[in-house]
Design a protein around this motif. Structure first.
Motif, PDB file in Angstrom:
ATOM      1  N   TYR A  75      50.275  45.529  31.533  1.00 41.19           N
ATOM      2  CA  TYR A  75      49.670  44.936  32.722  1.00 41.19           C
ATOM      3  C   TYR A  75      48.171  44.766  32.493  1.00 41.19           C
ATOM      4  O   TYR A  75      47.530  45.590  31.816  1.00 41.19           O
ATOM      5  CB  TYR A  75      49.899  45.817  33.955  1.00 41.19           C
ATOM      6  N   TYR A  76      47.639  43.688  33.112  1.00 48.33           N
ATOM      7  CA  TYR A  76      46.205  43.416  33.055  1.00 48.33           C
ATOM      8  C   TYR A  76      45.742  43.021  34.455  1.00 48.33           C
ATOM      9  O   TYR A  76      46.523  42.557  35.285  1.00 48.33           O
ATOM     10  CB  TYR A  76      45.873  42.270  32.085  1.00 48.33           C
ATOM     11  N   CYS A  77      44.431  43.167  34.650  1.00 44.73           N
ATOM     12  CA  CYS A  77      43.826  42.753  35.907  1.00 44.73           C
ATOM     13  C   CYS A  77      42.643  41.842  35.598  1.00 44.73           C
ATOM     14  O   CYS A  77      41.745  42.217  34.833  1.00 44.73           O
ATOM     15  CB  CYS A  77      43.349  43.969  36.710  1.00 44.73           C
ATOM     16  N   VAL A  78      42.697  40.638  36.200  1.00 45.42           N
ATOM     17  CA  VAL A  78      41.579  39.694  36.081  1.00 45.42           C
ATOM     18  C   VAL A  78      40.743  39.823  37.348  1.00 45.42           C
ATOM     19  O   VAL A  78      41.247  39.592  38.458  1.00 45.42           O
ATOM     20  CB  VAL A  78      42.082  38.251  35.914  1.00 45.42           C
ATOM     21  N   SER A  79      39.463  40.214  37.190  1.00 44.09           N
ATOM     22  CA  SER A  79      38.547  40.326  38.327  1.00 44.09           C
ATOM     23  C   SER A  79      37.405  39.347  38.126  1.00 44.09           C
ATOM     24  O   SER A  79      36.927  39.166  36.989  1.00 44.09           O
ATOM     25  CB  SER A  79      37.993  41.753  38.445  1.00 44.09           C
ATOM     26  N   PHE A  80      36.953  38.727  39.201  1.00 43.67           N
ATOM     27  CA  PHE A  80      35.847  37.776  39.110  1.00 43.67           C
ATOM     28  C   PHE A  80      35.263  37.572  40.505  1.00 43.67           C
ATOM     29  O   PHE A  80      35.896  37.873  41.519  1.00 43.67           O
ATOM     30  CB  PHE A  80      36.312  36.434  38.524  1.00 43.67           C
ATOM     31  N   TYR A  81      34.044  37.077  40.536  1.00 46.25           N
ATOM     32  CA  TYR A  81      33.389  36.719  41.787  1.00 46.25           C
ATOM     33  C   TYR A  81      33.429  35.200  41.946  1.00 46.25           C
ATOM     34  O   TYR A  81      33.261  34.452  40.968  1.00 46.25           O
ATOM     35  CB  TYR A  81      31.938  37.199  41.800  1.00 46.25           C
ATOM     36  N   TYR A  82      33.617  34.751  43.165  1.00 53.16           N
ATOM     37  CA  TYR A  82      33.634  33.318  43.442  1.00 53.16           C
ATOM     38  C   TYR A  82      32.716  33.034  44.632  1.00 53.16           C
ATOM     39  O   TYR A  82      32.503  33.871  45.492  1.00 53.16           O
ATOM     40  CB  TYR A  82      35.055  32.818  43.724  1.00 53.16           C
ATOM     41  N   VAL A 131      33.183  37.717  35.191  1.00 51.71           N
ATOM     42  CA  VAL A 131      34.626  37.727  34.952  1.00 51.71           C
ATOM     43  C   VAL A 131      34.971  38.939  34.083  1.00 51.71           C
ATOM     44  O   VAL A 131      34.362  39.155  33.022  1.00 51.71           O
ATOM     45  CB  VAL A 131      35.067  36.421  34.260  1.00 51.71           C
ATOM     46  N   THR A 132      35.956  39.721  34.529  1.00 47.68           N
ATOM     47  CA  THR A 132      36.359  40.925  33.806  1.00 47.68           C
ATOM     48  C   THR A 132      37.870  40.920  33.607  1.00 47.68           C
ATOM     49  O   THR A 132      38.628  40.581  34.534  1.00 47.68           O
ATOM     50  CB  THR A 132      35.971  42.195  34.582  1.00 47.68           C
ATOM     51  N   LEU A 133      38.307  41.266  32.403  1.00 49.58           N
ATOM     52  CA  LEU A 133      39.736  41.428  32.092  1.00 49.58           C
ATOM     53  C   LEU A 133      39.960  42.867  31.662  1.00 49.58           C
ATOM     54  O   LEU A 133      39.449  43.302  30.635  1.00 49.58           O
ATOM     55  CB  LEU A 133      40.157  40.445  30.993  1.00 49.58           C
ATOM     56  N   LYS A 134      40.733  43.619  32.475  1.00 44.76           N
ATOM     57  CA  LYS A 134      40.959  45.043  32.210  1.00 44.76           C
ATOM     58  C   LYS A 134      42.438  45.317  32.017  1.00 44.76           C
ATOM     59  O   LYS A 134      43.287  44.631  32.591  1.00 44.76           O
ATOM     60  CB  LYS A 134      40.448  45.903  33.377  1.00 44.76           C
ATOM     61  N   LYS A 135      42.731  46.324  31.203  1.00 46.30           N
ATOM     62  CA  LYS A 135      44.104  46.788  31.076  1.00 46.30           C
ATOM     63  C   LYS A 135      44.484  47.580  32.323  1.00 46.30           C
ATOM     64  O   LYS A 135      43.659  48.244  32.929  1.00 46.30           O
ATOM     65  CB  LYS A 135      44.256  47.686  29.851  1.00 46.30           C
ATOM     66  N   GLY A 136      45.757  47.468  32.689  1.00 48.38           N
ATOM     67  CA  GLY A 136      46.254  48.254  33.810  1.00 48.38           C
ATOM     68  C   GLY A 136      46.330  47.446  35.088  1.00 48.38           C
ATOM     69  O   GLY A 136      46.083  46.241  35.119  1.00 48.38           O
ATOM     70  N   ASP A 137      46.689  48.174  36.165  1.00 49.62           N
ATOM     71  CA  ASP A 137      46.859  47.524  37.461  1.00 49.62           C
ATOM     72  C   ASP A 137      45.514  47.237  38.112  1.00 49.62           C
ATOM     73  O   ASP A 137      44.499  47.865  37.806  1.00 49.62           O
ATOM     74  CB  ASP A 137      47.684  48.421  38.392  1.00 49.62           C
ATOM     75  N   CYS A 138      45.564  46.315  39.056  1.00 45.47           N
ATOM     76  CA  CYS A 138      44.374  46.003  39.843  1.00 45.47           C
ATOM     77  C   CYS A 138      44.205  47.038  40.950  1.00 45.47           C
ATOM     78  O   CYS A 138      45.193  47.647  41.407  1.00 45.47           O
ATOM     79  CB  CYS A 138      44.501  44.617  40.483  1.00 45.47           C
ATOM     80  N   PRO A 139      42.977  47.255  41.428  1.00 46.36           N
ATOM     81  CA  PRO A 139      42.777  48.170  42.567  1.00 46.36           C
ATOM     82  C   PRO A 139      43.500  47.633  43.802  1.00 46.36           C
ATOM     83  O   PRO A 139      43.553  46.424  44.027  1.00 46.36           O
ATOM     84  CB  PRO A 139      41.257  48.185  42.742  1.00 46.36           C
TER      85      PRO A 139
END
Length: 939
Positions: free
Chosen positions: A815-822, A893-901
């Motif tokens: 699993y990965y989580c893509v986080s970013f600001y828009y 933009v951040t790509l992290k391993k694991g679930d999203c918060p």
């Protein structure tokens, strides 16, 4: 590590195209009418590349609509992915089209407008006017300095008096303006009521503002109180008549002009004769010839006022083509000579000058005696100009005799011309006919043909030949041909000469009556034209095949004989008469019946051949060039792997393919490594994949792939595998991409979208950008911080898309989580989409998150969970809304391993500005990873 995979989707894909530049472009930009413009300096090298995708590999054709010459396509085109024009010229500007087609769907057409920039040398002319003021007490003198230049873009003009730059209306004596209808190519400096200080040196400087590094240019004029336009006088009359062989000199003298004018001689039509010499204002022609006649122009230019021009019409005396006409009594509409009726004898010569010709008439060797019954007339409106006629009223027997017309130039050494005509009871109008058996002439192409018409009568007039059924010229290049013996001789006839020819009597050197005419048919026989010239015939073993050779054209259009050969050996083949084709049936294709079949068709004039290549071997495979990131790195060694993909061309045409022979050779070596790849089942459009392991970095390789059937080896396909540097799959990290570097963390613009994302900060953004949309700064709030955004202003239209693609990431977690600001602020906001591209047998893009509409003047954060089954990329897609207040931005933009918060993380520095009108937030569309990846696995 050798593997073979097949996919069940149809891999055939329509062509797509994108134009990029690689030449000496000054700039490539989007202009205000939504088109790409490539700006280049005249004389530089234009290079345009058409990047294509699609399977089979599309063919690329470049065409052009011209800029200033024509809006029609060029007749020629370039069949290449790269268009290169050395030393481009201004007329080569215009719209260039790249057309890519592969037979699947509609062709892809992209265009770019090429704008060629140039700046010519300026031209400065001076005009003066004098006007009376206050009833003639004194006069005012006004001077206009007119500066003209050809340029692209339009030039900027700067006027200087000495070193002083002049401006419009800087004093009462200076005015600077642009004349009407000059389209920015002219600027006029007007000096009103000329003053002593206005006599000075004036410079016109033109500039295109250093576009394409084109330097400024200038021209200078010294204005004095003696400045005057040129004036000329000639030493000869405006019309000069001379005799052939004379030596003549025409003197053109200057009588005024300051600065000193330049004197130039010219000739029309054509250039100055080679037997002439120009020295200053003098033009001398030695041993003048008839072809030296024409208008000689002497022109004086000093760029003040209008050029002075004098013209001499030079006539060289000549006389040729003496002809006569016999005109019976017109009033009584007679076509024969009869006693008691009127008769007119006309005489004409082609002469220069025509009106100076003097005609004399003689009867039986003595000057004709004119009376009330014997009249001389000129300029008969029914005859050619300057024709002399002898009219005999009430013809009598005593009027019979031989009449001679003599034409002369009195007092000139030009030989006289004469023509003679006999009038008697035997003088009869002509008749014309075609000799028996000559009405149709049949000859073979390339031979000689003679068409004949017989003329009877006294005198016998010339015969005029012309085409009847085709509005094409005769072999001589003219529409008619004249013969005096009635025979039209044609050398080396071609099939285009076939048709009907008309022979008719001329109305000169004979009776001036309605022409007599006859028709002759010319048939040109030529060998047959057959199809197919060559045909590759594929068929499975044991199946039958019919080979047909068809005659398309020929004269005669009939198959006389046909001969079939197999690998050079004659075959027995009966032929039915009157057929326009010949057919051979091969009952069973086998190794013994495979080979070359040749059909030679004859029509008794020549032979043409159809060639058939019959076999049961398979067609070549078609390599798939759109494999996403086919190069795979191997960290443990300096090796790399390559994903080779292909489909099979027309697999059902022959027996099933059993395996492929794969041959791999390093380009710098000769030895080849050969392996065989077994195949279970092959269908049209089925995409096969094979991984080539242990390739040496950074070497390139030649790959040969050959299908094998029960018949044997089929056609081979070849391609070159080249090592590409960015081949390693990066691993997702916890690092955040803030777009502070120009490399933007390895993200790239999609070449197949409508426009691009833009990297900027508060210091680099356009100060004239649209208000009420877009962020004032990045997420950090500092003016130096960068972010990525899309500009919704023109030339963008509703629905345009901009796509930003990340590097390809290796999969190292489930699993990965893509986080970013828009930032989505503005009343015309479109949509922001997040897509995931998984590299399977082909690239599969799936939307996993989407948000639309105005979200206020505030940065907000999104977290999107993904579950990719293999190497993947993330894609940010901005979609333009309904109008220009629709700028969208992303940052951090951040790509992290694991679930999203599970709970949204509120950004520390994201502040909603007062009065920003933040609406109630609606949940974005979050497409679940389970749905997405079930779809991928099922594919």
């Amino acid at each position: 590590l050798v593997s073979l995979f097949t996919t069940s989707f149809l891999s055939a894909a329509p062509a797509q195209a994108q134009i990029i530049h690689a030449g000496q472009a000054c700039v490539v930009k989007e202009d205000n009418i939504s088109e790409r413009v490539y700006t280049i300096r005249e004389g530089d090298t234009l290079v345009l590349q058409c990047l294509v995708t699609g399977h089979p590999r599309p063919q690329v054709r470049w065409t052009k609509t011209a800029g200033s010459a024509s809006d029609k396509f060029q007749e020629t085109s370039v069949l290449n992915e790269t268009l290169r024009i050395e030393k481009i010229q201004r007329l080569q500007g215009g719209r260039y089209y790249c057309k890519a087609e592969n037979g699947v769907g509609v062709p892809a057409i992209k265009s770019i407008r090429v704008d060629v920039q140039y700046l010519d040398e300026p031209v400065l002319t001076v005009h003066q006017t004098i006007s009376d003021v206050r009833g003639s007490f004194y006069q005012e003198k006004t001077v206009f300095l007119r500066c003209t230049v050809n340029s692209n873009p339009p030039a900027r003009f700067i006027w200087k008096r000495g070193a002083e730059t002049l401006s419009h209306s800087q004093d009462n004596g200076v005015d600077i303006y642009e004349p009407l209808y000059t389209q920015g190519e002219t600027k006029v400096l007007k000096l009103k009521n000329l003053r002593p200080q206005d006599y000075a040196s004036y410079t016109c400087q033109v500039s295109v503002r250093n576009v394409c590094s084109i330097p400024d240019k200038s021209i200078t004029f010294q204005l004095t109180n003696t400045t005057a336009p040129p004036a000329l006088k000639l030493s000869v009359n405006e019309t000069l008549v001379v005799n052939p062989g004379d030596n003549i000199t025409m003197q053109c003298s200057l009588t005024g002009g300051d600065p000193q004018p330049e004197v130039v001689w010219s000739h029309s039509p054509g250039p100055i004769p080679p037997n002439s010499l120009v020295q200053g204002g003098n033009l001398t022609i030695w041993r003048i010839r008839v072809e030296d006649s024409g208008y000689y122009n002497c022109t004086a230019i000093n760029n003040v006022g209008n050029p002075a021009k004098k013209t001499v019409n030079l006539l060289v005396r000549s006389m040729k083509n003496a002809t006569f006409q016999i005109t019976p009594d017109v009033i009584k509409e007679s076509e024969t000579i009869q006693l008691g009726q009127d008769l007119k004898l006309s005489c004409h010569v082609d002469a220069v000058p025509q009106e100076k010709v003097v005609y004399s008439w003689y009867k039986n060797g003595k000057p004709a005696r004119f009376s009330d019954r014997l009249l001389i007339t000129r300029n008969d409106p029914e005859l050619p100009p300057v024709t002399c006629s002898l009219e005999i009223i009430d013809l009598r027997f005593s009027d019979y005799g031989t009449y001679l017309c003599m034409a002369a130039f009195q007092g000139a050494p030009i030989p006289d011309l004469s023509v003679e005509v006999n009038i008697s009871s035997e003088t009869v109008p002509p008749t014309i006919s075609v000799p028996k058996g000559q009405s149709t002439i049949t000859v073979r192409e390339g031979s000689r043909a003679e068409l004949q018409c017989e003329v009877r009568g006294k005198p016998k007039p010339p015969i005029i030949w012309s085409r009847v059924d085709k509005e094409t010229p005769m072999p001589s290049g003219t529409m008619t041909m004249e013969t005096y013996d009635g025979k039209l001789r044609l050398e080396s006839v071609s099939r285009e000469m076939s048709g009907t020819y008309k022979c008719q009597t001329a109305r000169y050197n004979g009776f001036n009556i309605r022409p007599r005419e006859a028709l002759v048919q010319l048939n040109v026989q030529f060998p047959p034209v057959v199809e197919p010239a060559f045909q590759d015939v594929r068929q499975g073993l044991g199946r039958s095949v019919a080979l047909r050779c068809t005659m398309l054209k020929g004269s005669p259009m009939k198959v006389a004989t046909s001969v079939w050969r197999f690998n050079g050996t004659l075959l027995a083949q009966p032929l039915a008469e009157q057929q326009d084709y010949s057919e051979l049936k091969v009952d069973s294709v086998s190794r013994e019946t495979s080979g070359s079949y040749e059909c030679s068709i004859s029509n008794d004039v020549g032979v043409s051949t159809c060639l058939f290549q019959v076999s049961a071997k398979a067609y070549s495979p078609e390599f798939y060039y759109d494999t996403p990131n086919p190069t795979l790195s191997q960290k443990q060694s300096k090796n790399y792997s390559y994903v080779l993909q292909w489909t099979q061309k027309e697999p059902d045409a022959v027996d099933p393919i059993l395996k492929y022979r794969l041959e791999v050779r390093q380009l710098t070596q000769r030895n080849t490594i050969q392996t065989f790849i077994p195949v279970q089942k092959m269908e049209k459009g089925l995409l096969l994949e094979h991984i080539l392991p242990n390739l040496k970095v950074p070497q390139s390789y030649e790959v040969r792939l050959t299908p094998i059937t029960s018949f044997g080896a089929g056609d081979m396909a070849t391609r070159i595998i080249r090592y590409m540097e960015p081949i390693n799959y990066p691993n997702p990290t916890d690092n955040t991409c803030r777009f502070e570097d120009e490399k933007i963390c390895g993200f790239v613009q999609d070449k197949m979208d409508n426009f691009d994302w833009t990297r900027q900060n508060a210091l680099t953004q356009n100060p004239k950008r649209t208000v009420n949309t877009g962020p004032p700064t990045d997420i950090s709030g500092t003016p130096e911080g960068y972010y990525m955004f899309i500009e919704a202003s023109r030339p963008r239209v509703t629905g345009d898309k901009a796509r930003l693609i990340s590097p390809l990431y290796n999969i190292t977690a489930k699993y990965y989580c893509v986080s970013f600001y828009y930032h989505m602020y503005g009343k015309h906001i479109g949509s922001l989409n997040l897509l995931v591209r998984v590299r399977n047998k082909r690239a599969i893009d799936t939307q996993v998150w989407s948000l639309s509409g105005n979200r206020g003047n505030v940065w907000q954060q999104a977290h999107v969970p993904i579950n990719p089954p293999g190497p993947f990329q993330i894609i940010f897609e901005g979609v333009r809304g309904t109008s220009y207040e629709g700028d969208i931005a992303i940052d951090d933009v951040t790509l992290k391993k694991g679930d999203c918060p599970r709970k949204p993380i509120v950004p520390n520095k994201a502040v909603a500005l007062p009065g920003s009108g933040v609406p109630a937030l609606h949940s974005p569309c979050l497409c679940g990873p389970l749905t997405f990846f079930l779809y991928v696995l099922l594919r």
